[in-house]
Design a protein around this motif. Structure first.
Motif, PDB file in Angstrom:
ATOM      1  N   LEU A  43      -1.749   7.156  54.088  1.00  0.00           N
ATOM      2  CA  LEU A  43      -2.734   7.546  53.089  1.00  0.00           C
ATOM      3  C   LEU A  43      -2.464   8.997  52.720  1.00  0.00           C
ATOM      4  N   SER A  44      -2.435   9.307  51.431  1.00  0.00           N
ATOM      5  CA  SER A  44      -2.158  10.675  51.006  1.00  0.00           C
ATOM      6  C   SER A  44      -3.263  11.611  51.475  1.00  0.00           C
ATOM      7  N   ARG A  45      -2.925  12.893  51.589  1.00  0.00           N
ATOM      8  CA  ARG A  45      -3.916  13.874  52.017  1.00  0.00           C
ATOM      9  C   ARG A  45      -5.100  13.918  51.044  1.00  0.00           C
ATOM     10  N   GLY A  46      -4.822  13.862  49.750  1.00  0.00           N
ATOM     11  CA  GLY A  46      -5.904  13.905  48.774  1.00  0.00           C
ATOM     12  C   GLY A  46      -6.851  12.731  48.919  1.00  0.00           C
ATOM     13  N   ASP A  47      -6.296  11.537  49.104  1.00  0.00           N
ATOM     14  CA  ASP A  47      -7.142  10.362  49.277  1.00  0.00           C
ATOM     15  C   ASP A  47      -7.906  10.427  50.593  1.00  0.00           C
ATOM     16  N   PHE A  48      -7.267  10.961  51.635  1.00  0.00           N
ATOM     17  CA  PHE A  48      -7.935  11.095  52.925  1.00  0.00           C
ATOM     18  C   PHE A  48      -9.129  12.039  52.803  1.00  0.00           C
ATOM     19  N   LEU A  49      -8.947  13.179  52.147  1.00  0.00           N
ATOM     20  CA  LEU A  49     -10.052  14.116  51.978  1.00  0.00           C
ATOM     21  C   LEU A  49     -11.176  13.501  51.153  1.00  0.00           C
ATOM     22  N   ALA A  50     -10.815  12.780  50.105  1.00  0.00           N
ATOM     23  CA  ALA A  50     -11.840  12.159  49.267  1.00  0.00           C
ATOM     24  C   ALA A  50     -12.637  11.114  50.045  1.00  0.00           C
ATOM     25  N   LEU A  51     -11.984  10.472  51.009  1.00  0.00           N
ATOM     26  CA  LEU A  51     -12.632   9.428  51.788  1.00  0.00           C
ATOM     27  C   LEU A  51     -13.530   9.994  52.873  1.00  0.00           C
ATOM     28  N   TYR A  52     -13.055  11.057  53.573  1.00  0.00           N
ATOM     29  CA  TYR A  52     -13.761  11.529  54.759  1.00  0.00           C
ATOM     30  C   TYR A  52     -14.606  12.779  54.532  1.00  0.00           C
ATOM     31  N   ARG A  53     -14.327  13.551  53.491  1.00  0.00           N
ATOM     32  CA  ARG A  53     -15.122  14.761  53.256  1.00  0.00           C
ATOM     33  C   ARG A  53     -16.616  14.451  53.107  1.00  0.00           C
ATOM     34  N   PRO A  54     -17.007  13.456  52.301  1.00  0.00           N
ATOM     35  CA  PRO A  54     -18.448  13.181  52.176  1.00  0.00           C
ATOM     36  C   PRO A  54     -19.101  12.779  53.491  1.00  0.00           C
ATOM     37  N   LEU A  55     -18.374  12.036  54.315  1.00  0.00           N
ATOM     38  CA  LEU A  55     -18.929  11.595  55.590  1.00  0.00           C
ATOM     39  C   LEU A  55     -19.069  12.754  56.566  1.00  0.00           C
ATOM     40  N   LEU A  56     -17.967  13.491  56.794  1.00  0.00           N
ATOM     41  CA  LEU A  56     -18.008  14.543  57.800  1.00  0.00           C
ATOM     42  C   LEU A  56     -18.892  15.710  57.388  1.00  0.00           C
ATOM     43  N   SER A  57     -19.064  15.934  56.098  1.00  0.00           N
ATOM     44  CA  SER A  57     -19.928  17.036  55.657  1.00  0.00           C
ATOM     45  C   SER A  57     -21.385  16.776  55.997  1.00  0.00           C
ATOM     46  N   ARG A  58     -21.736  15.518  56.254  1.00  0.00           N
ATOM     47  CA  ARG A  58     -23.128  15.189  56.563  1.00  0.00           C
ATOM     48  C   ARG A  58     -23.401  15.097  58.059  1.00  0.00           C
ATOM     49  N   LEU A  59     -22.352  15.154  58.880  1.00  0.00           N
ATOM     50  CA  LEU A  59     -22.569  15.017  60.318  1.00  0.00           C
ATOM     51  C   LEU A  59     -23.141  16.299  60.911  1.00  0.00           C
TER      52      LEU A  59
END
Length: 324
Positions: free
Chosen positions: A206-222
């Motif tokens: 998975l590209s870095r950009g797609d990885f950030l788009a996938l996990y940034r919203p989740l981890l920012s809320r933890l």
């Protein structure tokens, strides 16, 4: 019910993608997941089933197609959809099909095959049990099995002080991820995940950009601390993240979602140590229940968890070979 009772059509941007009783799917998610086609089945102008198709996945073995974004209102609608999907994938050159999987294992995949008595928890798939039968009666068999396990008031692991001392002596340290540097932390986790998950079933990069788009919203809320990073000589060599179960009104459960460790004998025990740190965070936060989520039945973490936990849910991923 004959094939003529159904209307099959690819999505053209105008039809509805979802219904209230199905997992949500909208045009944005469809664009992000980038299927080759989104196929819908209607009966009397009513959306009766839907699925997205991906072609061209190449792992060990035959060329593979994938069926994801799956939903169907009945066995008849599901079988009609799955048969049409298999024909399209065969015509596209696929010799095998796997589902449900939304294009890759980085995205949602699997069906709940045994719901047990526990309520659904955050970050797991939710589906009617009947959808498993849709696949089984369409010529699919179980490709892989998974489970989630619950520990109540898990005691500290007496082996972990020695593991921590050994790793520390080798220069390995652990810390909480820094929320002020979230993108940098995620970039380090991404590089490590590509290495630690590369031998997993159906792995694809998975590209870095797609990885950030996938996990940034989740981890920012933890909450702070629930993402752990292990480092050695300035490089990330392990990570783990967990989340309080926001679906449970008692607010008493931590979900351990993902643990990844760089391969090598030096890092033996690091995954268990990171999980133990999450258990300690749960104790401090007065979260007596810890769920280790969505583990492959044969992986190391599942075997470790089995000594101190009870299986609460089972999941299945299906496959079938396509005729020439």
């Amino acid at each position: 019910m004959s094939r003529d009772d159904w209307t099959f059509c690819p999505w053209d941007g105008s039809q509805s993608l979802s219904r209230q009783d199905w997992p949500a799917l909208d045009a944005g998610k469809l664009t992000l997941d980038a299927p080759d086609v989104h196929l819908q089945v209607f009966r009397e102008s009513r959306l009766a089933a839907r699925a997205s198709l991906w072609t061209g996945f190449q792992a060990d073995g035959p060329a593979t197609g994938m069926i994801g974004h799956y939903a169907a209102e009945s066995l008849e609608a599901g079988r009609a959809l799955l048969q049409a999907a298999c024909r399209r994938l065969r015509d596209a050159g696929c010799a095998r099909v796997i589902g449900p999987i939304d294009g890759s294992t980085w995205k949602p995949y699997r069906l709940v095959s045994d719901a047990g008595s526990e309520a659904p928890f955050l970050l797991e798939p939710i589906n009617p049990h009947a959808w498993n039968q849709h696949f089984l009666e369409s010529g699919f068999g179980v490709l892989a099995s998974y489970h989630s396990a619950l520990s109540v008031n898990p005691a500290p692991d007496p082996k972990m002080p020695a593991v921590r001392a050994r790793l520390s002596a080798s220069g390995v340290s652990t810390r909480a991820a820094d929320p002020a540097r979230l993108d940098a932390e995620l970039a380090a986790i991404h590089e490590l995940a590509l290495d630690s998950f590369s031998r997993n079933l159906l792995y694809s990069p998975l590209s870095r950009g797609d990885f950030l788009a996938l996990y940034r919203p989740l981890l920012s809320r933890l909450p702070a601390g629930f993402t752990r990073i292990a480092e050695h000589q300035g490089q990330a060599v392990g990570f783990a993240f967990a989340a309080p179960d926001l679906l449970r009104p008692q607010n008493d459960t931590l979900i351990v979602k993902t643990v990844g460790v760089r391969r090598g004998r030096l890092y033996a025990g690091l995954g268990r140590l990171l999980a133990e740190e999450l258990h300690e965070l749960a104790r401090r936060a007065r979260l007596p229940r810890v769920i280790h989520a969505l583990m492959h039945d044969d992986n190391v973490s599942a075997k470790t968890s089995a000594h101190t936990s009870t299986v609460i849910r089972r999941y299945a991923l299906y496959s079938r070979l396509l005729p020439e």
